[in-house]
Design an enzyme around this catalytic site. Sequence first.
Site, PDB file in Angstrom:
ATOM      1  N   ASP A   1       7.542 -12.539  -1.897  1.00  0.00           N
ATOM      2  CA  ASP A   1       6.143 -13.035  -2.089  1.00  0.00           C
ATOM      3  C   ASP A   1       5.263 -11.698  -2.223  1.00  0.00           C
ATOM      4  O   ASP A   1       5.693 -10.768  -2.813  1.00  0.00           O
ATOM      5  CB  ASP A   1       5.759 -14.055  -0.954  1.00  0.00           C
TER       6      ASP A   1
ATOM      7  N   HIS B   1       4.806 -10.971  -5.415  1.00  0.00           N
ATOM      8  CA  HIS B   1       3.791 -11.636  -5.945  1.00  0.00           C
ATOM      9  C   HIS B   1       2.360 -10.623  -5.867  1.00  0.00           C
ATOM     10  O   HIS B   1       1.365 -11.081  -6.290  1.00  0.00           O
ATOM     11  CB  HIS B   1       2.992 -12.666  -5.097  1.00  0.00           C
TER      12      HIS B   1
END
Length: 398
Positions: A219, A242
């Site tokens: 993430d 991310h």
Amino acid sequence: MHYLATISLLWVHLLALASAKLPSVPHASCTVTASGGDDSPRLLAAVRACSETIIPHGTTLNIATRLDMTGLSDKHLKLEGTLSFQPNIPYWTANGFPFTFQTQITFWILGGRNIRLDGGGTLDGQGQAWYNAFASNSSLLRPIILTVTEAEGVTVENIQMKNSPEWHNFVNQSKDVVYNNITIHAVSTNNNFAANTDGWNTYRSDTITIKNSVIVNGDDCVAFKPNSTNILVENLDCTGSHGISVGSLGQFPGVFDIVRNVTARNIHMSQAQNGARIKAFAGPNVGSGIVQNITFQNFVESQVGNPVIVDQCYMTNATACAQFPSNTVIEDIIFDNISGTSTGPVVADIGCSPDGRCSSITVTDLNLSAPSGAAQFTCQNVVLSGDSASLFPTCSTT
């Protein structure tokens, strides 16, 4: 001579009396070794009693109950060995320290003034059991490894973190916090993805530095959540993440979010979903906020889905976003010296809501390429400036 000797003896006597009246001081140093059971109580007792607490190299402490290390002052935790957080899912979901923001829980809260955590050791979240459980229960609360909360003057450096059940670091309502030379690694050993394993999330915090670190996760590498100000992120190597993300912001109705004065520079991003990112919610029932004075500089990106992205329709479908644009204002943003490759044709997408919600966005020295064909630069509802602004055919430029 006799007079001088008498004066000297008097001073010695007075100093002795004064010393006798001084309060006792904490032990200078304590060492904690494994007990064979739950080592949390012994570790907590040592940290409270001692100025320096050492977990020796080669020692693994079993952390089976939560760690409340708040309200500390002038403490040094020298982690040479390992803290291993036992994967007792029923215990932690019931007893992890709760935080209302995005409904989080954590194994460990660390707070107070003038605290140092270092030593070259490891925090092991034993996340695989959590990744497996989350695959069949997406509402499962999963603990953060380390939460620095209500703290000022904290340094965390030369530490390895691995396999957190969820975020690795949460900085909450804190000031003057430095992370240096941190290695983060969270990868599932099976098909159950290590989801939401952010490297850092900052929230309601000011003057934070995150530098010289390597992150492999699933993430955000670093995310600046609401009311994060005066932050420097530099010299990071992020894989599988991310991105370096501002937001998400404007999620909660009636709440005004602020992210201001953030610099992210000298970042290497590979095999990631995003690179330099700003994200804000839109829709009929959201909050508002401002993103101001943000610089993304000197990014080198390899196989990144969205090397440069501003998304004011985050997690909002196109129809709802058009009808109810984001209430988060984005201004004074710089994307400078960003190079590398994307995984698709669009290498930069600056998607703003109408009515002037984005302004003063400068793009300079972009050198981004697609895996095949011409790279696409897309843009909506904003006037761009800078020497790379002409790359965006759908936007006005100055």
